[in-house]
Design a protein around this motif. Structure first.
Motif, short mmCIF file in Angstrom:
data_model
loop_
_atom_site.label_atom_id
_atom_site.label_comp_id
_atom_site.label_asym_id
_atom_site.label_seq_id
_atom_site.Cartn_x
_atom_site.Cartn_y
_atom_site.Cartn_z
N LEU A 119 48.39 73.81 35.84
CA LEU A 119 49.50 72.89 35.63
C LEU A 119 49.80 72.87 34.14
O LEU A 119 49.07 72.27 33.36
CB LEU A 119 49.11 71.47 36.12
N TRP A 120 50.87 73.58 33.78
CA TRP A 120 51.22 73.61 32.35
C TRP A 120 51.56 72.20 31.88
O TRP A 120 52.21 71.44 32.61
CB TRP A 120 52.44 74.51 32.15
N PRO A 121 51.08 71.76 30.72
CA PRO A 121 50.45 72.53 29.64
C PRO A 121 48.93 72.55 29.69
O PRO A 121 48.30 72.89 28.69
CB PRO A 121 50.95 71.80 28.39
N THR A 122 48.34 72.15 30.80
CA THR A 122 46.88 72.15 30.88
C THR A 122 46.37 73.58 31.11
O THR A 122 47.11 74.45 31.58
CB THR A 122 46.40 71.26 32.02
N ALA A 123 45.11 73.80 30.79
CA ALA A 123 44.48 75.09 31.06
C ALA A 123 44.09 75.16 32.54
O ALA A 123 43.98 74.14 33.22
CB ALA A 123 43.24 75.26 30.18
N GLN A 124 43.89 76.40 33.02
CA GLN A 124 43.45 76.55 34.40
C GLN A 124 41.99 76.12 34.53
O GLN A 124 41.20 76.28 33.60
CB GLN A 124 43.59 78.00 34.86
N ARG A 125 41.64 75.55 35.68
CA ARG A 125 40.30 75.02 35.88
C ARG A 125 39.70 75.56 37.16
O ARG A 125 40.40 75.97 38.08
CB ARG A 125 40.36 73.47 35.93
N PHE A 130 53.25 65.23 28.22
CA PHE A 130 52.13 65.86 28.90
C PHE A 130 52.10 65.45 30.37
O PHE A 130 51.96 66.27 31.28
CB PHE A 130 50.82 65.45 28.19
N PHE A 131 52.23 64.14 30.61
CA PHE A 131 52.22 63.64 31.99
C PHE A 131 53.41 64.16 32.79
O PHE A 131 53.27 64.54 33.95
CB PHE A 131 52.23 62.11 31.98
N ASP A 132 54.59 64.18 32.17
CA ASP A 132 55.78 64.65 32.89
C ASP A 132 55.61 66.11 33.33
O ASP A 132 56.01 66.49 34.44
CB ASP A 132 57.02 64.52 32.00
N ALA A 133 55.03 66.92 32.46
CA ALA A 133 54.85 68.32 32.81
C ALA A 133 53.87 68.47 33.98
O ALA A 133 54.13 69.21 34.94
CB ALA A 133 54.34 69.10 31.58
N SER A 156 34.60 58.40 47.79
CA SER A 156 34.25 58.08 46.40
C SER A 156 34.26 59.37 45.59
O SER A 156 33.89 60.43 46.10
CB SER A 156 32.87 57.41 46.32
N ALA A 157 34.68 59.27 44.33
CA ALA A 157 34.80 60.46 43.48
C ALA A 157 34.58 60.07 42.03
O ALA A 157 35.02 59.00 41.58
CB ALA A 157 36.17 61.10 43.65
N ARG A 158 33.86 60.95 41.33
CA ARG A 158 33.73 60.85 39.88
C ARG A 158 33.90 62.27 39.34
O ARG A 158 33.07 63.14 39.61
CB ARG A 158 32.39 60.27 39.48
N VAL A 159 34.99 62.50 38.62
CA VAL A 159 35.38 63.85 38.18
C VAL A 159 35.51 63.86 36.68
O VAL A 159 36.22 63.01 36.09
CB VAL A 159 36.71 64.27 38.85
N HIS A 160 34.83 64.82 36.04
CA HIS A 160 35.01 65.09 34.61
C HIS A 160 35.93 66.28 34.51
O HIS A 160 35.62 67.37 35.00
CB HIS A 160 33.67 65.38 33.94
N PRO A 161 37.10 66.13 33.84
CA PRO A 161 38.09 67.21 33.86
C PRO A 161 37.68 68.44 33.08
O PRO A 161 38.22 69.52 33.30
CB PRO A 161 39.33 66.56 33.24
N GLY A 162 36.72 68.30 32.16
CA GLY A 162 36.38 69.43 31.31
C GLY A 162 37.46 69.65 30.27
O GLY A 162 38.64 69.32 30.47
N GLY A 163 37.11 70.22 29.15
CA GLY A 163 38.10 70.47 28.12
C GLY A 163 38.64 69.17 27.54
O GLY A 163 37.92 68.17 27.41
N TRP A 164 39.89 69.21 27.18
CA TRP A 164 40.50 68.03 26.56
C TRP A 164 41.84 67.75 27.24
O TRP A 164 42.63 68.67 27.51
CB TRP A 164 40.75 68.27 25.07
N ALA A 165 42.08 66.49 27.52
CA ALA A 165 43.37 66.06 28.07
C ALA A 165 43.52 64.58 27.76
O ALA A 165 42.52 63.85 27.71
CB ALA A 165 43.44 66.29 29.59
N PRO A 166 44.73 64.11 27.53
CA PRO A 166 44.92 62.68 27.20
C PRO A 166 44.41 61.79 28.33
O PRO A 166 44.72 62.01 29.51
CB PRO A 166 46.45 62.56 27.03
#
Length: 584
Positions: free
Chosen positions: A466-472, A326-329, A540-550
């Protein structure tokens, strides 16, 4: 002749026998012979052979600086069973056994025993005397040789207290020892022939028998002396037969050792051939594995290039990709985006009208509260946070935090740049006309959903997939505020005025701020050159990616991307304003 007859002294008994040279004088002082100062020392000693046979009686002879031993005194004509040059031998009396002494040359040792302590002392004195007086032309090592019979027959080295040689170097050393033995035997034969030549010369000088009656008394005495010497010479025929047998056995031993060298080299060649075959088999196996892996990589690359691999490979709890894949992709596509940034077509948004925020607007109170919180965070402590990177003035910290099963780690980055002011940096971070110059993750220019005020916008940003993630995408208000030498920009997600989420997308939640402060030269005077300007930045940043990701993948990407963003953005600001007037 007396030197050649010395072997008859102490003929094989356990007592030590020794003789010294004496000049042969026929009375007129004309027949002196050059003989060695030391002749032969010989006797029977007990020699340790091995743990099976133990101590065995052997007949030892010291002659010409060499200690040789035979199985018995009766077998001296058959050749020695071992020899050692005394030039480098070390003789050591045993500390516990008063009858024993050891003879050591290099790594090899002979263990010897006498019948009495006195006899041991005599042997040690003799060995030390020969060792100190011998003139060693070459260093002779301790070597184990077979008997004359076994050498002549071409059989292997006889068994004894030392292991047989198993390499070419030892065989060559044994050949060198045989060569030295041949040299000494040739010297003995040469001395014998020289003596014969002298006797023959005397015989020719004598008068015929017909004139014997007229000979003087002195001539008669000379003839008698020659006759006696000839009789002694005849007594040594047996000894020289033994020398001849030893000479033949030694040459046969050289041939045998050379044959052994050839056999060892052939065996070594066979071993290397087998080793080479094994290595070639391993190489073929590894080549097959490499080809197989290359085929799998090519097939995977073709599948990735062909488009999505299906729902099993998309982002979600059931994703078939592990965290590393997942990270490599994601990492690979981020690199592609960086490479394509230089050729990306830049879209520009129009300048915004200038007007104030309506206090009755639903977002007015929220904007005031969030901005005050960020404003108060300037110079906050980093205690308890993890240092992700420290490179000169750049420092990036992180705190690990999870929310609804996702990583929402707060990020705090601090940086100092020269040649740009706080207002200029904040303007480029907030103004949309510069956004696509430094933001490389956007799929298109930001969409202005609403202009709340001249310093506040409601925006929607759609990010590249960014495959395999969904578009955001993200929907947030963006506010800029100036106060003397400090400027702040805050971007915070909101649901007010947000459009519906498109199918297949995930919506991120973010709360980001950039606070900049200008450092003026001493005295607070305005700088005349940009080199006198310094800008301190706190991001400073605090980001919730939404959806699911490792989570591990998200944290690894954040660790790499946030420091890169700070370098890229600050470098862009400096390059952008270096030819522009200073704005404080």
């Amino acid at each position: 002749l007396r030197a050649l007859n010395a072997s008859a002294v102490a003929g094989g008994g356990s007592a030590l026998g020794s003789t010294t040279a004496a000049d042969i004088d026929d009375g007129d002082g004309e027949d002196d012979f050059d003989l060695p100062d030391k002749l032969v020392v010989q006797g029977t000693l007990s020699k340790w052979t091995n743990y099976v046979t133990g101590w065995q009686a052997r007949f030892f002879v010291i002659k010409d600086g060499t200690l040789s031993y035979f199985k018995s005194a009766q077998e001296t004509e058959l050749g020695c069973r071992g020899a050692v040059s005394l030039c480098r031998a070390v003789v050591t009396a045993h500390s516990l056994d008063e009858n024993r002494f050891d003879l050591c040359v290099g790594d090899h040792i002979w263990y010897l025993r006498c019948e009495s302590p006195d006899l041991r002392a005599t042997w040690i004195r003799a060995l030390e005397s020969y060792r100190s007086d011998s003139e060693c032309r070459a260093c002779g090592g301790l070597r184990r040789h077979g008997s004359a019979l076994s050498i002549a027959s071409g059989s292997a080295t006889s068994r004894g207290s030392f292991h047989p040689s198993h390499n070419v170097r030892e065989k060559l050393a044994e050949i060198e020892t045989f060569r030295e033995m041949l040299g000494r035997q040739l010297d003995t034969l040469q001395a014998y022939f020289d003596l014969c030549s002298q006797l023959t010369g005397r015989g020719k000088a004598a008068k015929p028998e017909a004139l014997a009656e007229a000979a003087t008394p002195a001539e008669t005495e000379t003839g008698a002396t020659n006759a006696a010497l000839m009789r002694q010479h005849a007594c040594h025929a047996t000894e020289f037969r033994g020398e001849a047998v030893t000479f033949k056995a030694t040459t046969a031993g050289i041939i045998h050792q050379m044959r052994s060298c050839v056999e060892l080299m052939c065996q070594r060649e066979d071993q290397w051939k087998k080793r080479l075959e094994r290595q070639m088999d391993k190489r073929h196996h590894m080549e097959d594995l490499v080809r197989s892996l290359q085929q799998r990589i090519e097939a995977a690359q073709q599948q990735v290039g062909a488009g999505p691999l299906g729902p099993d490979f998309e982002e979600g709890p059931g994703c078939r990709l592990d965290e590393d894949e997942f990270f490599d992709a994601v990492d690979a596509q981020l690199d592609r985006m960086d490479e394509a940034a230089s050729s990306m077509s830049l879209l520009r948004a129009s300048r915004l009208p200038s007007h104030g925020l309506d206090p009755e607007h639903p977002l007015s109170q929220e904007i005031a509260t969030v901005c005050q919180q960020h404003w108060d965070s300037w110079g906050a402590s980093t205690e308890g946070m993890e240092l992700l990177e420290s490179d000169g003035p750049l420092e990036v910290y992180r705190s690990c935090l999870e929310q609804e099963g996702a990583a929402v780690d707060p990020i705090l980055a601090r940086h100092t740049v020269t040649g740009v002011s706080a207002r200029e940096v904040a303007e480029m971070f907030w103004n949309l006309q510069y956004r696509l110059d430094w933001e490389r993750t956007l799929d298109s220019a930001p969409i202005v959903l609403d202009t709340l005020a001249s310093d506040t916008l409601l925006l929607q940003q759609i990010y590249k997939r960014l495959w395999p993630t969904a578009q955001r995408d993200s929907v947030f208000w963006s506010h800029i505020r100036h106060a003397e030498q400090r400027t702040m920009v805050v971007n915070c997600s909101t649901e007010v005025g947000a459009p519906p989420l498109a199918s297949g997308r995930q919506r991120m939640q973010l709360n980001v701020s950039l606070i900049c402060e200008t450092e003026l030269p001493e005295g607070g005077r305005l700088p005349t050159e940009r080199s006198q300007l310094r800008c301190r930045m706190q991001y400073s940043a605090r980001v919730h990616p939404g959806g699911w990701a490792p989570m591990a993948v998200l944290r690894q990407v954040a660790k790499r991307e946030y420091p890169r963003f700070m370098r890229r953005f600050s470098g862009y600001c400096v390059d952008r304003v270096k030819h522009m007037p200073v704005q404080i």
